[in-house]
Every structure is written in C-alpha cells, then in structure tokens.
Design an enzyme around this catalytic site. Structure first.
Site, short mmCIF file in Angstrom:
data_model
loop_
_atom_site.label_atom_id
_atom_site.label_comp_id
_atom_site.label_asym_id
_atom_site.label_seq_id
_atom_site.Cartn_x
_atom_site.Cartn_y
_atom_site.Cartn_z
N ASP A 62 -22.22 65.63 -13.96
CA ASP A 62 -21.66 64.30 -13.71
C ASP A 62 -22.80 63.29 -13.61
OD1 ASP A 62 -19.59 62.33 -12.63
OD2 ASP A 62 -18.45 64.20 -12.57
N HIS A 122 -18.53 58.89 -9.34
CA HIS A 122 -17.55 59.89 -9.77
C HIS A 122 -17.89 61.30 -9.28
CE1 HIS A 122 -15.42 62.40 -12.87
NE2 HIS A 122 -14.48 61.49 -12.68
N ASN A 128 -15.66 72.65 9.50
CA ASN A 128 -16.74 72.09 10.33
C ASN A 128 -16.26 70.90 11.15
OD1 ASN A 128 -16.40 70.36 8.16
ND2 ASN A 128 -18.57 69.81 8.03
N VAL A 148 -17.96 70.90 2.51
CA VAL A 148 -18.13 71.79 3.65
C VAL A 148 -16.80 71.93 4.38
CG1 VAL A 148 -19.41 72.22 5.77
CG2 VAL A 148 -20.53 71.06 3.86
N SER A 176 -9.74 64.67 -13.50
CA SER A 176 -11.08 64.83 -12.93
C SER A 176 -11.04 65.61 -11.62
CB SER A 176 -11.73 63.46 -12.68
OG SER A 176 -12.23 62.92 -13.88
#
Length: 438
Positions: A185, A218, A232, A229, A380
């Site tokens: 990207d 993007h 968390n 993550v 996407s």
C-alpha cells in the site's frame, strides 16, 4: 416476623451478588439451574426432559413457583449422571474413581417475558431447593476485550450470526502468532497505538506514512483489518490477532510489483493487495511475474476486486492461479442480511466474499477520529480480512502450503440461498474460518 425479614435480606443479598459478580457475563434468558433435594423430580426412565406437571414434580410449592414464572419444561442438566452414584469405572484410567452426584441438577425453562432475577427469587426460598443459579454464556477465550469489538459486525454479527466471518471460535484455536502479513500500500501509520506492537521493523518493512493524501492514509485502514492489536483494551480487533504487519510503500504498478516480490523474499507468508490495475496497464506482465515469483516462494496473496464496475478484470486479483480474489458484502438492517456490494467489480475470477461495509478499523488521523478508530469499507476492507484468515491457517498448521491454504479458504466458504445463481458476485461464498479448521 423476624425470621421472614432475615430470609428476605438473605434472598436480596444472594440475588444482588449474582448480578454484581457476573455483570460482565451474558446471562441466558428463559432458564435457571436448580439443584433439588433427592426425589423431588420424578422423570420417567430414560427421559432427559419433560413438561412441567404434577406427574413429574410432587412438591406443590415447586409447581406453584413454576407456574408463576410460566415454566414450560424441566431438563436434566447432566443426563449421564445416575442418582446416588458416587464411584465409577474410568474409561480413561480403567480404575474405579470417586465422583460427585450431579443427578439432581435440572434446567428449568420459562417464558422470556419473566426475568431471570424474578425466577431466582421464586426458587431461592423453597425448602426442597438446595441451590439455584442463572445459566451463563461464558466469555470465550477468543473473544477480545477491545472496546470497538462490539461494533465490528464483520467479526461477530450480533444481529444475525450467519452473516459474519465468525472469528471468536477460530481465535480459540489459533491467534496467528508471528505470521507476517505484508500490506502492499502507501505505508502504514506505524505509531498508531493499536498497530505499533504488531509492526515488523525488520527486513522487508518500509516505515513511514503520509496522512495528507488518500493514498497515504489507505494502508493504515487496511492494516487494522488484517492484524490490529487485539485483546489489549484499546481500539478494535484484527482478524490475524497476533500476526505481524510488514508495511510497504509503493504507488506505481512497478513499485507495487517490487513490494510483492521483496515481501516474499523477506518472509511475508501472506501478502495483501487492496488496490488494482487493468488490462491496459503496460506493466501488467511485470506485475504478473512478480506475483508469480512471490507465489512460488510460498506466499498466500490476497487481492481486492475493486470498486469501479461494470465487470472487467482487475489485477492482481484476476491472476487466478496465484491470488485469492476477494469481494465485499453490504449489510442490510444492521447485518440482518447481506448481499454483494453493487459498487464492486464482478467477474468469473472472484473467489470468495466477506463483509465490506462499515468495517471499524485503525484510523490514520487522530484529528478526525480521536479514538484512533474509523469506519472503512468496500473491497479494500475485504482482502485484508482474508489475509488475516490465511495467517491463522499458517499458524494452526505450519505444514500447509500456500496452494493448500488457498484451496481451503475457497472450498470451505458458504453459499447462501440465491448466491449460487450469481457466481460472478459471490464466488464460492462467505469465508468462515472455523469451518477451515475441521
């Protein structure tokens, strides 16, 4: 009078304790678990559940309590338990072992219009009841504590569980530990608090980002879909849970071709491409060669179908033998049903589809989204979800080849009624990772 007041206080304390200590756990509506004194419930031999009536329950006060809560059925909680049995031959050790008698635990099912709290109140005071508790949906180990997880309908659809990728049971089996996912990207915001611990800073990564352009922003959205993550207490969850992110920065077809090949050379087992080019690209053969090289090196490559219909080939997704082509689903009525996005490309090369509408993921700009999370979508967002699934498969069975993983993902997808008539929109169907592990 004093005894009655004392009993009421005890009752209030017990019920309050239930609702304080399990406030974060899902209480199952319409049922309670009751341990009766021996001989109170008289089930016919071999029966595990029966309607509630005086033939099955001789205690009139228990029958009255059942009527008050509109109870309909009583069921053995432990159908294999035998009344009075305190020892048994273990089929595992082939020795006689001591066991506790669980035969007097029953599930009482009642009308959902009655609250569980009211049902508990009715049964706690009965003399032939040893104990009564709510039934609980426990917290699965795979369900993360991230605050935005409740908004991530693509991972767990709370309106209609059929139409999500059902990640929670998959995460109970694997967390995708340390599998590198390359994000081809315009860079990834590596200092994002819900991405930084997963950024691979070693060979193959290109660190940097530009949030002033759409091309620069993007990749941060995409990376979060694949492997932000998880668990968390920050942001949301990523499909890959503990997978690593290898950011790449490239804007032209040749730059991206180099990124694909170089990522594979540097150990990226999964390579995501949430972008496309067309048949008239003069560098298409160069891109194909790079994709083929990366595939030959063992990488699973995912590509988005693109969002510029009508139907035409979009690359790298249309490099059929080497890339998993990913379509996106639009949700209706908050996810009660889904259908293929009308603004996506279609074609015979589409392999699978996943949710691609209001996908909450990592945001590149905190001045726009102070919590660091933003809604994303279209194809996407679809490809990185499939990339995360591929990472989980590599983790759960390292001996699998990229070809095997591609086939597993495609062959275990689910077609819903009507989808089979539009293969150019749905491919083999909705990706459901848990089906891939069995």
């Amino acid at each position: 009078m004093r005894e009655k007041i004392l009993k009421s206080l005890i009752l209030f304390t017990v019920i309050s304790t239930f609702y304080t200590t399990i406030a974060q756990i899902n209480i199952v509506p319409g049922r309670i678990i009751v341990e009766f004194m021996p001989g109170v419930i008289l089930l016919p031999q071999e029966a595990t559940k029966v309607p509630i009536n005086k033939q099955n329950i001789w205690d009139t006060k228990i029958l009255e309590a059942c009527n008050k809560i509109k109870a309909e059925e009583i069921e053995k909680a432990f159908p294999s338990a035998i009344a009075g049995q305190t020892s048994i031959l273990s089929p595992i050790t082939n020795e006689i072992v001591n066991v506790s008698d669980l035969s007097q635990y029953f599930i009482i099912k009642f009308d959902n219009s009655v609250s569980v709290k009211d049902a508990l109140r009715e049964f706690l005071v009965l003399s032939n009841v040893k104990q009564v508790t709510p039934d609980i949906y426990p917290i699965l180990d795979g369900e993360p504590n991230d605050p935005y997880f409740v908004k991530q309908w693509h991972l767990k659809n709370r309106v209609n569980p059929m139409f999500d990728i059902n990640m929670v049971p998959a995460w109970d089996l694997t967390k995708g530990d340390n599998i590198k996912i390359a994000i081809i990207d315009g860079g990834v915001r590596h200092d994002h608090p819900d991405l930084y611990p997963h950024i691979w800073f070693g060979a193959g990564s290109e660190i940097g980002y530009d949030t002033t352009t759409s091309a620069g922003r993007h990749g941060t959205y995409v990376a979060g879909c694949a492997a932000e993550v998880t668990n968390n207490s920050v942001g949301g969850a990523g499909v890959g849970w503990n997978s690593l992110i290898m950011p790449r920065i490239g804007y032209t077809t040749v730059e991206k071709a180099n990124d694909i090949y170089d990522a594979a050379l540097n150990g990226a087992k999964v390579i995501n491409n949430s972008w496309h080019t067309h048949d008239d690209d003069p560098n298409l053969s160069t891109l194909q060669t790079a994709v083929q090289n990366a595939f030959n090196l063992g990488a699973v490559i995912t590509g988005s179908m693109g969002n510029d219909p009508p139907s035409h080939n979009t690359y790298p997704a249309a490099f059929n033998n080497y890339v998993i082509a990913c379509g996106a689903l639009l949700k209706v009525n908050n996810g009660d049903t889904v259908y293929a996005r009308p603004d996506q490309n279609t074609g015979s090369f589409i392999d699978v589809t996943v949710p691609g509408d209001t996908i909450w993921t990592t945001a590149p700009r905190f001045d726009w989204f102070p919590d660091g999370m933003a809604p994303f979508g279209m194809t996407s967002s679809a490809a990185p979800q499939v990339a995360g699934v591929a990472a989980l498969l590599f983790a759960v069975n390292p001996s699998l080849t990229n070809t095997q993983i591609m086939n597993i993902i495609k062959q275990t997808a689910r077609l819903f009624p009507g989808w089979e008539t539009e293969p150019n929109k749905y491919g083999t169907g909705l990706v459901i990772p848990i089906r891939q592990f069995f």
